[in-house]
Scaffold this active site. Structure first.
Site, short mmCIF file in Angstrom:
data_model
loop_
_atom_site.label_atom_id
_atom_site.label_comp_id
_atom_site.label_asym_id
_atom_site.label_seq_id
_atom_site.Cartn_x
_atom_site.Cartn_y
_atom_site.Cartn_z
N TYR B 109 36.29 38.39 38.69
CA TYR B 109 37.71 38.37 39.06
C TYR B 109 38.05 39.73 39.66
O TYR B 109 37.67 40.77 39.12
CB TYR B 109 38.57 38.12 37.82
CG TYR B 109 40.05 38.20 38.09
CD1 TYR B 109 40.77 37.09 38.50
CD2 TYR B 109 40.73 39.42 37.96
CE1 TYR B 109 42.13 37.17 38.76
CE2 TYR B 109 42.09 39.51 38.24
CZ TYR B 109 42.78 38.38 38.63
OH TYR B 109 44.12 38.47 38.90
N GLU B 197 44.43 38.32 45.32
CA GLU B 197 43.66 37.89 44.16
C GLU B 197 42.43 37.12 44.63
O GLU B 197 42.57 36.11 45.32
CB GLU B 197 44.52 37.01 43.26
CG GLU B 197 43.86 36.71 41.92
CD GLU B 197 44.75 35.85 41.03
OE1 GLU B 197 45.16 36.32 39.97
OE2 GLU B 197 45.03 34.70 41.41
#
Lengths: 298, 387
Positions: B109, B197
């Site tokens: 991530y 993101e």
């Protein structure tokens, strides 16, 4: 006493020839604010509401001794206007302008960290010390001079709270709208620190809203450094998560910034939580009793 | 403003970020053609909408031929997909992304967002990607890395090294990872993003680093200096009434209840919804006409509320600041006249000339109740909405 502004504050208006700038210049003058000059590049020599207009902030400071600036320029010019005021060493800057890019405000905060200027806003109603100096767009008549301070992220909700206090016979020392944007010049903590040290302020009403962690940080500060009674109302208890409610700041992100988290943190710090937005004046009045009343000024 | 995955990936590619090969399509024919162009045996058909959770909601399908890609695209395009992030109404699929399928060895991530209190960018990263970030941050906060970034300088070499080490990036991929983090920051900075993101950022078995999914939110306030980004707005992803309201400067958010609210100022509007709920009612919307309430804005706001068929009663809450209450009251009467308003309307006015304002409202034949104060207004509208 009061904080940041009083009857001696000499104000310049950046963007004085614009519609909002001119209108609020007239309103501030009517309230009794000492407006000594205005700034609009290229309009030097003009007059607005009898106020002399200059081309630059530096010229205005030199010619008038202005020690505060209020900014009404369009958002795309916000960074340039603030930078000009910072370069000229203006000690207090109030930014009314709404919609300044986040990155621009990051750059402003870097500059603020290096100097001694106090900046309030952006996207805020401004600051007022009743019956002395109104540096903002709030309706003046709702205020009375007194000893309860109001510090808030909202606009009309602040007016509502102030009006409730005034109706309940409680005047205000200084009311500050810190603004609704994600990145602010002055946060709750800065304001609370100044109010704790202000002899005229006996109690503080804090009006927060969902999003960000401004209230949580304030709670930690209140616990350690504020001895005056603090009352708080948090707007947006019933807002659905991840919905934008008009203010850029009012977004719940990743579990942080919910009304419940803010209320819990403030409660733990000894703050009196006011559940209904209609009960702000009455709650403060019943807690403070006859201690804090409107002060008659002449 | 949110970008679609395919828009974000196209912009990423221009910034040198590694993305799988893919082609967006807005019709079955285009999807079939895209599949052929990719020269692959198998491809993903990914629904494009402004919400996460697509995989579980059936928004990511697998095609083995151009004909199958076309057929699956036909199923997805124009449908409303409901994911755990969309709400019950779902969001329309306005495009599909036909993308090569890649094998995944590890999922990471990586995100860049705004640290509001520090007033600077912050990198968030985790060695365990793929999962919802909120869940991860809540259950295992120690696994979430945070690196505050200097706005002008970007991530420093020492910070990048730390990220590479803590994300356990293998040695052959170190340089590629460092470049990716730097490029992602450049994108964030130059495009005025408020969120980038990458979830997941994947490693393939053959030691490639790829952006498998991307969520980008750009700063609405900065769109004036990014005209090309502004053109990427997809109005189909926005609630029609919210969009209509935004076009006339009104902030409107549809909620689930039946009490229409018309308020000036965002904080007061939230507080109004709160007090209605305190009295046991359910707001149908959040509506902020702006702090300086003008007659024209009030009229437009009424039209928006009346388009919502669930509304059974309306509460108007205006704190007349600079604008005087008698002017607002007259505006309300003008706005509602000719609208054949049949449902109850409760009005709470406060501020300058409030007595004159209330007197004007008292004379009308409309089904209108002038409330004494905010509390009274909320109580009355909740009562009237029940009938």
């Amino acid at each position: 006493m009061s904080i940041l502004v009083d009857a001696s504050t000499k104000v310049m208006v950046q963007g004085i020839t614009g519609q909002a700038g001119a209108f609020h210049t007239q309103q501030m003058l009517e309230y009794g604010t000492r407006i000594v000059g205005g700034v609009t590049p290229g309009k030097g020599g003009a007059r607005v509401e009898g106020v002399a207009v200059f081309n630059t902030v530096a010229e205005t400071v030199q010619a008038t001794g202005a020690n505060a600036s209020i900014i009404y320029v369009p958002a795309s010019h916000g960074l340039a206007a603030i930078t000009e005021a910072l370069d000229a060493g203006v000690p207090l800057i109030v930014v009314i302008t709404e919609g300044i890019p986040t990155i621009d405000m990051m750059r402003v905060r870097q500059r603020l960290a290096q100097g001694h200027t106090r900046l309030i806003g952006p996207n805020c109603p401004g600051i007022i010390t009743p019956e002395a100096c109104k540096l903002g767009i709030m309706p003046g008549y709702i205020h009375r001079r007194g000893s309860v301070a109001v510090v808030s992220r909202s606009g009309t909700l602040t007016y509502d709270a102030v009006w409730q206090l005034t109706q309940a016979g409680l005047g205000q020392s200084t009311c500050i709208g810190i603004g609704g944007d994600p990145i602010l010049g002055t946060g709750f903590v800065d304001a609370l620190g100044l109010l704790e040290d202000d002899a005229e302020t006996e109690a503080v009403v804090l009006i927060g809203e969902i999003g960000g962690t401004e209230e949580e940080t304030a709670a930690a500060f209140i616990r350690s450094a504020v001895h005056k009674p603090v009352f708080a109302f948090i707007a947006g208890r019933n807002a659905p998560p991840d919905k934008r409610m008009g203010h850029a700041g009012a977004i719940i992100a990743g579990g942080l910034g919910t009304a419940a988290a803010k209320i819990a943190a403030l409660k733990a710090a000894g703050v009196t939580i006011i559940d209904s937005p209609a009960a702000i004046g009455s709650t403060v009045a019943s807690r403070l009793g006859k201690k804090a009343k409107t002060i008659q000024t002449t | 403003m949110k970008l679609h995955e395919y828009q974000a990936k196209q912009l990423f590619a221009a910034c040198g970020l590694p993305i799988p090969r893919g082609i967006p399509a807005t019709s079955p024919e285009e999807a079939g053609y895209a599949f052929e162009q990719l020269h692959v045996a198998i491809a993903n058909v990914k629904a494009q909408l402004h919400a996460g959770g697509r995989g579980k909601a059936g928004g990511i399908l697998v095609a083995h031929s151009a004909a199958e890609a076309a057929r699956l695209a036909g199923q997805l395009l124009g449908q409303r997909l409901v994911t755990h992030q969309t709400g019950p109404a779902g969001l329309p699929v306005t495009a599909v992304l036909i993308e090569q399928r890649v094998e995944i060895a590890r999922e990471l991530y990586f995100a860049i967002t705004v640290d509001r209190s520090a007033a600077q960018p912050v990198i968030l990263a985790s060695a365990s990607g793929g999962m919802e970030i909120e869940e991860l941050a809540a259950t295992r906060p120690e696994t979430m890395l945070r690196e505050p970034v200097d706005l002008e300088a970007g991530p420093r070499p020492a910070q990048i090294e730390r990220l590479v080490r803590q994300l356990q990036i293998p040695q052959p991929l170190e340089a590629a990872a460092a470049q990716l983090f730097t490029n992602a920051y450049q994108f964030w900075r130059t495009q005025d993003a408020v969120l980038v993101e990458i979830n997941p950022l994947i490693m393939t078995p053959d030691q490639q680093l790829l952006v498998l999914d991307a969520k980008v939110v750009v700063d609405d306030n900065a769109l004036f200096r990014h005209p090309a980004l502004a053109r990427l707005r997809d109005p189909a992803q926005e609630h029609p009434l919210e969009l209509k309201a935004a076009q006339v400067g009104i902030a409107y958010v549809g909620l689930e209840g039946n009490i229409g609210c018309l308020v000036n100022g965002a904080g007061l509007a939230m507080a109004t919804n709160d007090i209605i709920t305190l009295h046991g009612g359910h707001p149908a919307n959040f509506l902020d006409v702006g702090g300086g309430a003008t007659v024209e804005q009030v009229r437009r706001a009424f039209q928006i509320i009346l388009e919502d068929t669930r509304v059974t009663a309306i509460l108007v809450n205006i704190f007349g600041g600079i604008m005087k209450c008698d002017v607002i009251a007259q505006g309300l009467l003008d706005a509602t006249r000719g609208m054949r308003l049949t449902m109850p309307l409760v009005v709470r006015l406060e501020g300058t000339n409030v007595e004159q304002g209330r007197a004007l409202l008292a004379k009308t034949e409309l089904p209108l109740t002038a409330a004494a104060d905010l509390d009274d207004a909320a109580r009355r509208v909740v009562e009237l909405a029940k009938r």
